[in-house]
Each structure stands twice: as C-alpha cells, then as structure tokens.
Motif scaffolding. Structure first.
Motif, short mmCIF file in Angstrom:
data_model
loop_
_atom_site.label_atom_id
_atom_site.label_comp_id
_atom_site.label_asym_id
_atom_site.label_seq_id
_atom_site.Cartn_x
_atom_site.Cartn_y
_atom_site.Cartn_z
N HIS B 101 -22.16 -3.99 27.88
CA HIS B 101 -21.31 -4.20 26.71
C HIS B 101 -21.85 -3.45 25.50
CE1 HIS B 101 -18.37 -6.21 24.20
NE2 HIS B 101 -19.33 -6.43 23.32
N VAL B 102 -23.16 -3.49 25.32
CA VAL B 102 -23.77 -2.78 24.19
C VAL B 102 -23.56 -1.28 24.32
CG1 VAL B 102 -25.94 -2.24 23.03
CG2 VAL B 102 -25.49 -4.57 23.78
N PRO B 106 -21.28 -0.09 21.05
CA PRO B 106 -22.48 -0.24 20.21
C PRO B 106 -22.14 -0.57 18.76
CG PRO B 106 -22.09 2.08 20.79
CD PRO B 106 -21.15 1.27 21.61
N ALA B 107 -21.11 0.04 18.22
CA ALA B 107 -20.78 -0.17 16.80
C ALA B 107 -20.37 -1.62 16.54
CB ALA B 107 -19.68 0.78 16.36
N HIS B 108 -19.63 -2.21 17.49
CA HIS B 108 -19.23 -3.60 17.32
C HIS B 108 -20.45 -4.52 17.31
CE1 HIS B 108 -14.84 -2.87 18.68
NE2 HIS B 108 -14.87 -3.17 17.40
N MET B 167 -28.68 -14.32 23.62
CA MET B 167 -27.80 -13.22 24.03
C MET B 167 -27.64 -12.20 22.91
SD MET B 167 -24.78 -15.30 25.90
CE MET B 167 -24.42 -15.15 27.63
N LEU B 168 -27.43 -12.69 21.70
CA LEU B 168 -27.27 -11.78 20.58
C LEU B 168 -28.56 -11.02 20.30
CD1 LEU B 168 -25.02 -12.83 17.63
CD2 LEU B 168 -26.56 -10.90 17.48
N PHE B 174 -31.21 -4.15 22.78
CA PHE B 174 -30.67 -3.02 23.53
C PHE B 174 -30.16 -1.94 22.57
CE2 PHE B 174 -29.71 -5.77 27.46
CZ PHE B 174 -30.91 -5.40 28.03
N LEU B 175 -29.53 -2.39 21.51
CA LEU B 175 -29.00 -1.45 20.52
C LEU B 175 -30.11 -0.61 19.91
CD1 LEU B 175 -26.29 -0.74 19.24
CD2 LEU B 175 -26.85 -2.27 17.37
#
Lengths: 211, 211
Positions: B101-102, B106-108, B167-168, B174-175
DNA sequence: AATTACAGAGAACAGTTGTTAACTGCATGG
DNA sequence: CCATGCAGTTAACAACTGTTCTCTGTAATT
C-alpha cells in the motif's frame, strides 16, 4: 577567543531564547513549514533582520527547538526504563512521569509530535536522530535486565523502538486530553489507564518472547 | 433535482480531482498549514478563484484528502486483522500488505502521517475520527478470535488501538526507506523484518494477557 | 582613550498571498 | 429554442513575505 560570558553575549542569548519561545507559542496552531521569520520577530518585538543574527532560517530555528525539546531528556528516559523489582510499579511511574512532562512542557511535546513527520527535512532528521539515541539508550537499559537474557541485539533494539514509539504516542495522547476543555478529569485518567495497559501488554509480550 | 452525471458535473469533478492531486504532490515537501490556494491552482493551470467552486479553504481540501486517503481503506484493515489459522502467516501478510500500500500510494500515507499531528485542526480531527473507526473495526475482528475469550471490551479496544498505531508507524517507516535513495533493498527488508517482529511481540503479549 | 566587532534598526525591493467583484461562455432544464 | 445556472476567468486590492544594504550604538579589545 571571545569570552563565553559578558553583557554582550548574555543579551544575545536572551534575544535568541526569546525568538525560540515566541516560535514555540506560534507553533501551537500551525506547522513549522508555515512559520514566517517576520512573524517570530514581530512577536518578540525586534526587527526582522535581527533574526539572521541567530538563525539562518526558520528551519534552522526548528532544529534548535528539537535540541531544546529532546536534548535534556535522555537521563529521564534512562531512568524510566531502568530495571526495577516491581515491573508493574515501573510502568505506573513511567506513565505518571510522561503525564507530568506533558503538563510541564506541552508546547515542546506538541512540536516534536508535529514535526516528527512534518514538512521540514532538517527538523525531521534531527528528531529522528534524537529518537534513535533514545532507542539506543533504552536498549542498553533493557539489556541490563535479567529478563533480557538470551535476547539478540537486534531484538533488544526492536523492543526499544517499540517502547520509544509508545512513549511518544502516550505523550501525544495526553496532550490531546489537555487541549479538550471538556471533562478532563475522568478522560485523562482513562487515557493514562489505557496507556499503562498497552505498556503492560508489551511487557507481557517481552516476558514470553523466548518461547 | 440536478442530474448526478452529465458533461457539466463530470468536468467539475475532474477539476476537483486535479486540485486534490496537485495538492497531494505539493504536500510532499511541506505541511498543509503552509499550502497556499494559489499554489494549488497554479499547479493545475486554473484561475485562483476557481478554487472556491470546490473548497472553502485549503483546510477544507485537506479534509477531503483525508477521506480520499483513508475512506476506502476500511475493508483492507478488516481483512488484515481477521482471525486466521496461522497467526505467523497473518502477520507476514499484514506487513506485505502495508508495504504494498505504501509503495502504491506513498503521497497519501505521507499526508496522513504528517497531518495526523499537523497544524490544521479540522484535518487532525478528520484523521482521528477515521483512525477511531479503524480501531473499532479491528476490535470487532479481534473479538471474533477465540483467543479473545474472556477479554473485556475496554481491553479489546486498547489492543486494537495499539495495532492501528503500529500499522501507521510501520507504514511511515516504509515511507522513509522509500525516500532514502541509498541501499533500499537490504534496508527495506530489515525494516519489514523489524516491523513483523514488533507485531509478533504484541501478539505474544496478547496470547498471555490473561495470566 | 581610541579602535574594533557586532547585535539590532531602518528602509526599501520584488514577489507572494487570500478575497472581492464583475465578467464570459456553455451545458442544462423548461 | 431560449433562458437560466454555474464552472471558470479577469482584474484589482491591501497585506504580507524573505532578503539586501546601509546605518547606529555600545560592549569588548587594545
């Protein structure tokens, strides 16, 4: 070499501190990336150009704020996670200590939570570096504990990171309850209780990790 | 009543989406509180005043971005923590799902991590509300699991909150590894490994909670 | 006592911002 | 087919921004 003290240097430090203080107040309802240098000098009552005598930019000022907010916190962190006879009491004291710190320095806590993922790279890096130092120190303290016998270095560090993140999350939660002018008494107590239980759960996981 | 579709409405939605997309790009290296409305319209190639046809302010746009970033994520979250035979495999899949998902948005992810504690109140509130919904949903899924037999409602919710925060935090980690152009291969693998172990430790704590 | 270093003031700059008002063109509904 | 609604434009506004250069007063050095 110039004297480290003197009327001149003292006055400069005083102005510098005034700039930092004013910035911290202004940052209570905006992010660093929108903080203007004129805004800060206006709040202090000084000419805009005076700003450059102390900081290259607002980003630079932000880095200084990181040092102010986290630099002197290392001994407190060490003491918080230092091995203790009663693990339950250590957690209770840790939560109280965090609550006390947030109550005493709300603006500092807000700043760190806000700019940790904020829009100013040098500040993000400075915060990340400080938190990494915290994690390293927490790891050292955890290693002293007999419970950590048999743990790999990497696992100790991953647990330390979990603790540091949890501490910051707890501090941020306390800050939110401070901002809400509703029923703070009951709600703050419940926030503390939840935070304590989360730390307790992590500690339980720690004790049963090597199975 | 006006038609829900039509050339007119479609074009308006298109412009609106262009504003949201442009804002998301601009927010990659600044915070929402410093995002100017003219900046956004300039990036889209539209007159500044056109902005008002879609949003009252940049804060309003931010709230819309929260909905875009998190609104459609609820089914994914539910599936991630849904009870499974092999808990180890569930964690591995969860970490992979987050990583995917990241990488895809990524921007979200950056926006949510940044503005969760950011300088714009309505956006903070919108994010908090979405995360609270996530926690509630995670709680529901956890309750289905036989492991949760005997757990109080409050404890289920505190564990759910821990999972959501974790999770966040993992997504944000990861970002960061995505942004660093260094050796991403090895470093990203280690980040995933650490995140998985942290979740595993929490799960261990969960299994031994009632002792 | 004379000289230097330097924190801060003052003025001016080109460029930016949010917001208002009055407009234009065109898809839509009668 | 014509009248209306409305997305987007144009122009203008006062206020603000970071940065430069020049200047002033005074503490610190010699």
């Amino acid at each position: 070499m110039s004297h480290t003290s003197g009327v001149r240097q003292a006055q400069k430090q005083k102005t510098r501190q005034a700039l930092l203080d004013a910035a911290l107040v202004l940052l209570e309802d905006q992010s660093l990336s929108s903080l203007g240098l004129r805004e800060v000098t206006r709040a202090v009552g000084v000419a805009p150009t005076a700003f450059y005598r102390h900081f290259r930019s607002t980003a630079d000022l932000g880095v200084a704020l990181v040092e102010e907010a986290l630099g002197s916190l290392h001994p407190m962190i060490r003491a918080t996670v230092a091995p203790d006879e009663d693990s339950a009491e250590r957690i209770a004291r840790a939560v109280e200590l965090i609550a006390g710190h947030v109550a005493a320095h709300p603006a500092h806590v807000r700043f760190v939570a806000r700019e940790r993922h904020g829009g100013v790279r040098p500040v993000r890096d400075a915060i990340r570096e400080q938190l990494a130092r915290f994690a390293g120190e927490v790891k050292d303290e955890l290693a002293k504990d007999p419970v950590s016998r048999g743990w790999s270095e990497a696992d100790l560090l991953m647990l330390a990171g979990l603790y540091v993140d949890q501490m910051l999350a707890t501090a941020s939660l306390f800050l939110e309850t401070l901002e809400a002018p509703g029923a703070p008494e009951e709600e703050r107590r419940r926030a503390a209780e939840t935070a304590a239980r989360q730390m307790r759960l992590i500690s339980v996981g720690r004790r049963h990790w090597l199975d």
